[in-house]
Design a protein around this motif. Structure first.
Motif, PDB file in Angstrom:
ATOM      1  N   ILE A  80       0.832  -1.208   0.000  1.00  0.00           N
ATOM      2  CA  ILE A  80       0.000   0.000   0.000  1.00  0.00           C
ATOM      3  C   ILE A  80       0.865   1.255   0.000  1.00  0.00           C
ATOM      4  O   ILE A  80       0.591   2.210  -0.743  1.00  0.00           O
ATOM      5  CB  ILE A  80      -0.968  -0.014   1.208  1.00  0.00           C
ATOM      6  N   ARG A 139      -5.841  -1.382 -14.101  1.00  0.00           N
ATOM      7  CA  ARG A 139      -7.214  -1.507 -13.624  1.00  0.00           C
ATOM      8  C   ARG A 139      -8.003  -2.569 -14.370  1.00  0.00           C
ATOM      9  O   ARG A 139      -9.029  -3.028 -13.888  1.00  0.00           O
ATOM     10  CB  ARG A 139      -7.937  -0.161 -13.723  1.00  0.00           C
ATOM     11  N   GLY A 171      -2.536  -1.295  -6.966  1.00  0.00           N
ATOM     12  CA  GLY A 171      -3.006  -0.199  -6.108  1.00  0.00           C
ATOM     13  C   GLY A 171      -2.590   1.174  -6.617  1.00  0.00           C
ATOM     14  O   GLY A 171      -3.296   2.156  -6.399  1.00  0.00           O
ATOM     15  N   TYR A 229      -5.293   2.805  -8.645  1.00  0.00           N
ATOM     16  CA  TYR A 229      -6.451   3.205  -7.839  1.00  0.00           C
ATOM     17  C   TYR A 229      -6.119   4.436  -6.988  1.00  0.00           C
ATOM     18  O   TYR A 229      -6.933   5.342  -6.840  1.00  0.00           O
ATOM     19  CB  TYR A 229      -6.909   2.041  -6.939  1.00  0.00           C
ATOM     20  N   MET A 230      -4.898   4.437  -6.426  1.00  0.00           N
ATOM     21  CA  MET A 230      -4.490   5.588  -5.617  1.00  0.00           C
ATOM     22  C   MET A 230      -4.344   6.829  -6.504  1.00  0.00           C
ATOM     23  O   MET A 230      -4.705   7.933  -6.114  1.00  0.00           O
ATOM     24  CB  MET A 230      -3.164   5.297  -4.902  1.00  0.00           C
ATOM     25  N   ALA A 286      -7.687   8.247  -7.119  1.00  0.00           N
ATOM     26  CA  ALA A 286      -8.215   8.890  -5.899  1.00  0.00           C
ATOM     27  C   ALA A 286      -7.591  10.265  -5.715  1.00  0.00           C
ATOM     28  O   ALA A 286      -8.289  11.259  -5.475  1.00  0.00           O
ATOM     29  CB  ALA A 286      -7.949   8.009  -4.686  1.00  0.00           C
ATOM     30  N   ALA A 312     -11.941   7.828  -0.645  1.00  0.00           N
ATOM     31  CA  ALA A 312     -11.503   6.920  -1.712  1.00  0.00           C
ATOM     32  C   ALA A 312     -10.208   6.223  -1.299  1.00  0.00           C
ATOM     33  O   ALA A 312      -9.998   5.038  -1.571  1.00  0.00           O
ATOM     34  CB  ALA A 312     -11.295   7.683  -3.013  1.00  0.00           C
ATOM     35  N   ASN A 325      -9.583   2.212  -0.803  1.00  0.00           N
ATOM     36  CA  ASN A 325      -8.524   1.518  -1.541  1.00  0.00           C
ATOM     37  C   ASN A 325      -7.655   0.677  -0.614  1.00  0.00           C
ATOM     38  O   ASN A 325      -7.223  -0.417  -0.976  1.00  0.00           O
ATOM     39  CB  ASN A 325      -7.638   2.529  -2.274  1.00  0.00           C
ATOM     40  N   PHE A 362      -9.541  -2.407   0.243  1.00  0.00           N
ATOM     41  CA  PHE A 362      -9.601  -3.220  -0.975  1.00  0.00           C
ATOM     42  C   PHE A 362      -8.270  -3.951  -1.201  1.00  0.00           C
ATOM     43  O   PHE A 362      -8.237  -5.147  -1.493  1.00  0.00           O
ATOM     44  CB  PHE A 362      -9.945  -2.299  -2.150  1.00  0.00           C
ATOM     45  N   LEU A 363      -7.157  -3.253  -1.010  1.00  0.00           N
ATOM     46  CA  LEU A 363      -5.849  -3.851  -1.295  1.00  0.00           C
ATOM     47  C   LEU A 363      -5.497  -4.920  -0.263  1.00  0.00           C
ATOM     48  O   LEU A 363      -4.909  -5.948  -0.612  1.00  0.00           O
ATOM     49  CB  LEU A 363      -4.761  -2.771  -1.337  1.00  0.00           C
TER      50      LEU A 363
END
Lengths: 256, 219
Positions: free
Chosen positions: B28, B61, B97, B100-101, B104, B146, B150, B153-154
């Motif tokens: 992360i 993604r 990740g 996604y980050m 966000a 968000a 994430n 989720f990760l």
């Protein structure tokens, strides 16, 4: 620098947006040291755009702008260095919400001008004192009223000791009872000899503070006159029409 | 259900949970670094790098983590790059990740009022200083919901890293079911340990969101 060199000088400035809209269509204007210029005109006339070209927030497509005789609208200009000398205050104050009043005031002097924190702090306190907000230094912007926030925004611009101050409709977002406290601060600056370009809808204020009124319409300067003449006997029909919108015809009630 | 078995498996699961948490958190942190870099490139519309970042985000993604891990663990050695199971898991999580980050943070950057950067620039701050001191702190606060979603989720996605032979919670559970047939005990502990890891993060994230938002905007 000679006394004859204008502090700000615009020559045939043209601003065209990428959508083809011509916001400024050849504007020339010289502002001398300590002069206060009031810029008025209908919305969309280009007056705010004009201010924003002076500190490069709006790049221009033609003409030139000089500061103290030095042309700044050339490739390679360091805009951060220019902007440090040209203060600007906006309609919506735009204080940084995550910083205290003091944090807002210290950011530019300490990060850009590299002034020591202690020195910047004492300058900040002196200026806050002057605008009557010395006791609010540790508050967050959201704890202040609109008028107080705008006074802080003026102080924030003054922290960089600018040579020119650009004021862009700084009372337009304020409740009427807060307009006065902000305008009083600006009047004080004018008395101290600050060079200012003021875009405003407050006609009484423009009349009281400006050495010269610039009337703009459709991206051009239509009339330049001292306030005493502009507000009593404007020459151009367009200015007459504009000023008429600020006076209301008395409504007569006839009792039958 | 045999309670004494739970006690017997507990240390095995605890070790696996620790590994899951370690791989998850390291992944992360790397994902945040990747995401931040990508978001800044997109925010400033850096030519060329911007197209590269867009391509990466679409790739990341639109492919499953399992496929990404397969590529890292079984594909890269063919090119002479051999990564350990743990490294594969961390790189995989960072790759997944990061996009996604990035999204966000980018949405946070876009949500900051334009007047903020205008007034910072007008004070003489460079674009970099404006980003660092004015826009980013507010963007992070806006992106917080968000962001924490994430993170959760990760951590849940770590459950697939067992396919690259990393002895995480999932791996240990499958192993115990396969060798001892104590399915109930293994599954009970598996669920319990994921909850032990994720519940505090979930609850803490909610509190953190409120706190950061208040610090930045007061509401």
């Amino acid at each position: 620098m000679g006394a004859l060199v204008p502090t700000v000088s615009l020559k045939d400035v043209v601003k065209t947006y990428s959508n083809g809209h011509e916001a400024l269509r050849g504007v020339s204007l010289d502002v001398s040291r300590s002069e206060v210029v009031g810029i008025v005109g209908p919305s969309g006339c280009g007056k705010s755009t004009l201010l924003r070209t002076v500190n490069g927030l709006e790049p221009i497509q033609g003409g030139s702008i000089a500061l103290d005789g030095e042309i700044i609208t050339v490739p390679g200009t360091s805009w951060p260095a220019i902007r440090a000398k040209v203060g600007m205050v906006f309609q919506k104050y735009d204080l940084f919400p995550h910083l205290t009043v003091m944090g807002n005031l210290l950011l530019a002097p300490t990060k850009v001008a590299k002034v020591s924190k202690a020195e910047a702090r004492s300058r900040a306190l002196a200026l806050l004192e002057r605008v009557g907000l010395a006791d609010r230094a540790d508050d967050l912007p959201r704890q202040l009223s609109g008028g107080q926030q705008q006074r802080v925004a003026i102080v924030r611009a003054l922290m960089m000791e600018p040579e020119v101050l650009l004021l862009d409709e700084i009372t337009a977002s304020l409740d009427p009872e807060m307009v006065r406290e902000v305008l009083d601060v600006v009047l004080g600056l004018a008395r101290d000899g600050m060079t200012m370009l003021i875009v405003t809808h407050e006609m009484d204020f423009a009349r009281a503070i400006a050495d010269r009124i610039i009337f703009m319409d459709e991206g051009k300067i239509v009339e330049v006159a001292p306030p005493s003449r502009f507000f009593t006997a404007p020459e151009s029909p367009r200015a007459q029409q504009f000023l008429n919108t600020f006076t209301f015809q008395e409504v007569h009630h006839h009792d039958e | 259900m045999e309670p004494e078995l739970l006690g017997e498996y507990l240390p095995v699961f605890a070790r696996a949970a620790w590994l899951t948490l370690w791989v998850g958190l390291t992944g992360i942190v790397c994902a945040v670094v990747v995401g931040l870099a990508c978001a800044v490139v997109q925010h400033f519309r850096v030519p060329f790098a911007r197209q590269l970042v867009s391509a990466y985000i679409e790739l990341s993604r639109n492919t499953p983590l399992v496929v990404q891990l397969f590529f890292l663990y079984f594909g890269l050695p063919k090119l002479g790059i051999v990564l350990s199971s743990a490294t594969c898991a961390i790189v995989g999580l960072a790759f997944l990740g990061g996009s996604y980050m990035a999204e966000a943070i980018r949405s946070g950057l876009e949500a900051v009022d334009d007047g903020q950067s205008q007034s910072a620039l007008a004070l003489g701050l460079s674009r970099g200083l404006t980003l660092r001191h004015v826009v980013l702190p507010q963007a992070v606060a806006l992106a917080m919901p968000a962001f924490t979603a994430n993170i959760i989720f990760l951590i849940k996605e770590t459950s697939v890293v067992s396919i690259v032979a990393l002895p995480d919670l999932m791996y240990v559970a499958k192993d115990l079911i396969g060798t001892d047939y104590n399915t109930r005990e293994a599954l009970t502990l598996l669920v319990a340990f994921y909850l032990v890891i994720l519940l505090p993060i979930s609850l803490g994230a909610g509190k953190l969101e409120k706190k950061v938002r208040y610090a930045a905007f007061g509401s």
